[in-house]
Design a protein around this motif. Structure first.
Motif, PDB file in Angstrom:
ATOM      1  N   ASN A  15      -6.220 -29.505  38.290  1.00 26.06           N
ATOM      2  CA  ASN A  15      -6.665 -30.101  37.125  1.00 26.06           C
ATOM      3  C   ASN A  15      -7.832 -29.181  36.808  1.00 26.06           C
ATOM      4  OD1 ASN A  15      -4.931 -32.300  37.072  1.00 26.06           O
ATOM      5  ND2 ASN A  15      -6.036 -33.485  38.804  1.00 26.06           N
ATOM      6  N   ASN A  16      -8.198 -28.163  37.318  1.00 25.94           N
ATOM      7  CA  ASN A  16      -9.178 -27.091  36.707  1.00 25.94           C
ATOM      8  C   ASN A  16     -10.756 -27.883  37.013  1.00 25.94           C
ATOM      9  OD1 ASN A  16      -9.959 -24.564  35.840  1.00 25.94           O
ATOM     10  ND2 ASN A  16     -10.308 -25.209  33.873  1.00 25.94           N
ATOM     11  N   LEU A  17     -10.775 -28.637  37.964  1.00 30.91           N
ATOM     12  CA  LEU A  17     -12.043 -29.245  38.676  1.00 30.91           C
ATOM     13  C   LEU A  17     -12.661 -28.423  39.778  1.00 30.91           C
ATOM     14  CD1 LEU A  17     -11.009 -32.997  37.922  1.00 30.91           C
ATOM     15  CD2 LEU A  17     -12.371 -31.623  36.389  1.00 30.91           C
ATOM     16  N   PRO A  18     -14.105 -28.377  39.906  1.00 27.45           N
ATOM     17  CA  PRO A  18     -14.481 -27.880  41.283  1.00 27.45           C
ATOM     18  C   PRO A  18     -14.338 -28.790  42.168  1.00 27.45           C
ATOM     19  CG  PRO A  18     -16.170 -28.844  39.627  1.00 27.45           C
ATOM     20  CD  PRO A  18     -14.888 -28.772  38.862  1.00 27.45           C
ATOM     21  N   SER A  19     -14.405 -27.999  43.521  1.00 22.06           N
ATOM     22  CA  SER A  19     -14.179 -28.730  44.718  1.00 22.06           C
ATOM     23  C   SER A  19     -15.574 -29.176  45.411  1.00 22.06           C
ATOM     24  CB  SER A  19     -13.486 -28.015  45.671  1.00 22.06           C
ATOM     25  OG  SER A  19     -14.132 -26.747  46.064  1.00 22.06           O
ATOM     26  N   LEU A  20     -16.821 -28.655  44.356  1.00 23.61           N
ATOM     27  CA  LEU A  20     -17.980 -28.959  44.895  1.00 23.61           C
ATOM     28  C   LEU A  20     -18.750 -29.704  43.813  1.00 23.61           C
ATOM     29  CD1 LEU A  20     -18.635 -25.178  45.342  1.00 23.61           C
ATOM     30  CD2 LEU A  20     -18.225 -26.991  47.054  1.00 23.61           C
ATOM     31  N   PRO A  21     -20.005 -30.447  44.308  1.00 24.45           N
ATOM     32  CA  PRO A  21     -20.493 -30.444  45.445  1.00 24.45           C
ATOM     33  C   PRO A  21     -19.589 -31.094  46.513  1.00 24.45           C
ATOM     34  CG  PRO A  21     -21.560 -32.267  44.247  1.00 24.45           C
ATOM     35  CD  PRO A  21     -20.538 -31.534  43.407  1.00 24.45           C
ATOM     36  N   THR A  22     -19.948 -30.791  47.965  1.00 20.68           N
ATOM     37  CA  THR A  22     -19.420 -31.393  48.754  1.00 20.68           C
ATOM     38  C   THR A  22     -20.642 -32.246  49.621  1.00 20.68           C
ATOM     39  OG1 THR A  22     -18.169 -31.012  50.911  1.00 20.68           O
ATOM     40  CG2 THR A  22     -19.858 -29.307  50.367  1.00 20.68           C
ATOM     41  N   ARG A  23     -20.464 -32.626  50.787  1.00 16.63           N
ATOM     42  CA  ARG A  23     -21.620 -33.396  51.613  1.00 16.63           C
ATOM     43  C   ARG A  23     -21.131 -33.151  52.970  1.00 16.63           C
ATOM     44  NH1 ARG A  23     -23.203 -38.125  48.569  1.00 16.63           N
ATOM     45  NH2 ARG A  23     -22.038 -38.424  46.625  1.00 16.63           N
ATOM     46  N   PHE A  24     -22.569 -33.260  53.721  1.00 19.53           N
ATOM     47  CA  PHE A  24     -22.477 -33.038  55.004  1.00 19.53           C
ATOM     48  C   PHE A  24     -21.501 -33.653  55.668  1.00 19.53           C
ATOM     49  CE2 PHE A  24     -26.591 -30.479  53.877  1.00 19.53           C
ATOM     50  CZ  PHE A  24     -26.403 -29.502  54.746  1.00 19.53           C
ATOM     51  N   GLY A  25     -21.731 -35.000  55.227  1.00 22.21           N
ATOM     52  CA  GLY A  25     -20.744 -35.976  56.135  1.00 22.21           C
ATOM     53  C   GLY A  25     -18.967 -35.324  56.294  1.00 22.21           C
ATOM     54  N   ILE A  26     -18.732 -34.840  55.172  1.00 23.40           N
ATOM     55  CA  ILE A  26     -17.305 -34.423  55.171  1.00 23.40           C
ATOM     56  C   ILE A  26     -17.368 -32.937  55.751  1.00 23.40           C
ATOM     57  CG2 ILE A  26     -15.847 -33.083  53.454  1.00 23.40           C
ATOM     58  CD1 ILE A  26     -16.782 -34.872  51.318  1.00 23.40           C
TER      59      ILE A  26
ATOM     60  N   GLN B 175     -30.429 -31.500  60.152  1.00 30.68           N
ATOM     61  CA  GLN B 175     -31.497 -32.398  59.814  1.00 30.68           C
ATOM     62  C   GLN B 175     -31.181 -33.349  58.790  1.00 30.68           C
ATOM     63  OE1 GLN B 175     -35.244 -30.514  57.503  1.00 30.68           O
ATOM     64  NE2 GLN B 175     -33.941 -28.765  58.439  1.00 30.68           N
ATOM     65  N   PHE B 176     -30.157 -33.000  57.759  1.00 29.75           N
ATOM     66  CA  PHE B 176     -29.840 -33.619  56.614  1.00 29.75           C
ATOM     67  C   PHE B 176     -28.718 -34.725  56.903  1.00 29.75           C
ATOM     68  CE2 PHE B 176     -31.304 -29.569  55.393  1.00 29.75           C
ATOM     69  CZ  PHE B 176     -32.518 -29.904  54.868  1.00 29.75           C
ATOM     70  N   ASN B 177     -28.734 -35.857  56.367  1.00 30.03           N
ATOM     71  CA  ASN B 177     -27.831 -36.970  56.422  1.00 30.03           C
ATOM     72  C   ASN B 177     -26.611 -36.547  55.982  1.00 30.03           C
ATOM     73  OD1 ASN B 177     -27.754 -38.262  53.734  1.00 30.03           O
ATOM     74  ND2 ASN B 177     -29.784 -38.506  53.866  1.00 30.03           N
ATOM     75  N   ASP B 178     -25.560 -37.390  56.230  1.00 29.85           N
ATOM     76  CA  ASP B 178     -24.281 -37.165  55.947  1.00 29.85           C
ATOM     77  C   ASP B 178     -23.962 -37.258  54.256  1.00 29.85           C
ATOM     78  OD1 ASP B 178     -23.274 -36.822  58.343  1.00 29.85           O
ATOM     79  OD2 ASP B 178     -22.315 -38.846  58.616  1.00 29.85           O
ATOM     80  N   ASN B 179     -24.902 -38.156  53.723  1.00 37.41           N
ATOM     81  CA  ASN B 179     -24.671 -38.252  52.246  1.00 37.41           C
ATOM     82  C   ASN B 179     -25.433 -37.249  51.356  1.00 37.41           C
ATOM     83  OD1 ASN B 179     -23.145 -40.432  52.031  1.00 37.41           O
ATOM     84  ND2 ASN B 179     -24.893 -42.101  52.671  1.00 37.41           N
TER      85      ASN B 179
END
Length: 255
Positions: free
Chosen positions: A200-211, A156-160
């Motif tokens: 670079n010690n940065l998180p990989s999150l958040p992600t998106r439903f489109g990905i 139900q959630f959009n790609d963004n």
């Protein structure tokens, strides 16, 4: 205006902080440890005013008692059928709650545990240990059928829509994803991006439903080619709508 920021805990947990910079107030999601939350609050001269729990596992709940001792007016929201006894406001599927300018719907998402819930709206979702980037939670209490139905709710959630899950598992999940779909260029590109982020010690999150709809084998389990590289020792003896999901989860358990 509220912003969402990660608080690192343990080896790979994120306790998500929802911070209203004007009010100097914070809600946290799944505080498995109180100490990093208290440090974050002190750093931002902020007060804790609410806690969201997705499920009962200790690495999502062990900090609640100390946090509510320090901030005794803090409400703790969580699943009504949870084994965790520190919840003050029990939630069921379809309930809603408001955190600053965000109103979240509660989705019951059994699979990883039987009490698991997610907090979602069209802008962002806190998915706990149900949906990870390029993966899903291990089935400790629920079945593959339950988890498959839980994953169907995310359509139900959009790609963004942003996805805030609770573990930094992206690199390991992507290693599995590329084994499932070795010719998927979206997975290859995301591996490169995640590798750079982590270096670079940065998180990989958040992600998106489109990905995730391009790289997550469990969100893509309905596609007919998803079992083409299934190891011979991984078998599923039925042809139910969720048999691909079950086979992929079993493969991931052994990966």
């Amino acid at each position: 205006m509220a912003q969402v920021e990660p608080i690192n805990a343990f080896d790979d947990n994120y306790i998500w902080a929802i911070r209203d910079t004007d009010k100097k107030q914070v809600w946290v999601v799944d505080p498995g440890d109180a100490e990093p939350v208290l440090s974050y609050l002190a750093q931002h001269d902020a007060t804790l005013c609410g806690i969201l729990i997705t499920h009962h596992h200790w690495d999502h709940t062990n900090g609640v008692a100390e946090l509510t001792h320090v901030f005794p007016n803090t409400n703790v929201y969580g699943p009504q059928n949870s084994k965790f006894k520190g919840i003050t406001h029990a939630l069921r599927n379809g309930d809603s709650l408001t955190v600053f300018e965000h109103t979240f719907s509660v989705l019951t998402t059994p699979g990883h545990t039987l009490d698991h819930i997610c907090y979602c709206n069209d802008v962002l979702c806190f998915t706990g240990d149900t949906l990870f980037s390029a993966g899903c939670g291990r089935l400790f209490e629920g079945s593959a059928e339950q988890m498959w139905h839980s994953f169907k709710l995310f359509s139900q959630f959009n790609d963004n829509t942003l996805i805030y899950c609770t573990h930094e598992y992206s690199a390991a999940n992507l290693a599995f994803a590329i084994a499932v779909e070795p010719d998927n260029n979206d997975i290859k590109a995301h591996i490169e991006w995640v590798t750079t982020q982590r270096k670079n010690n940065l998180p990989s999150l958040p992600t998106r439903f489109g990905i995730e709809r391009k790289i997550n084998p469990f969100l893509r389990s309905d596609l007919p080619h998803m079992l083409h590289h299934l190891p011979h020792d991984v078998t599923v003896n039925n042809l139910t709508p969720w048999h691909n999901f079950a086979a992929l989860r079993l493969w991931k358990d052994q990966f």
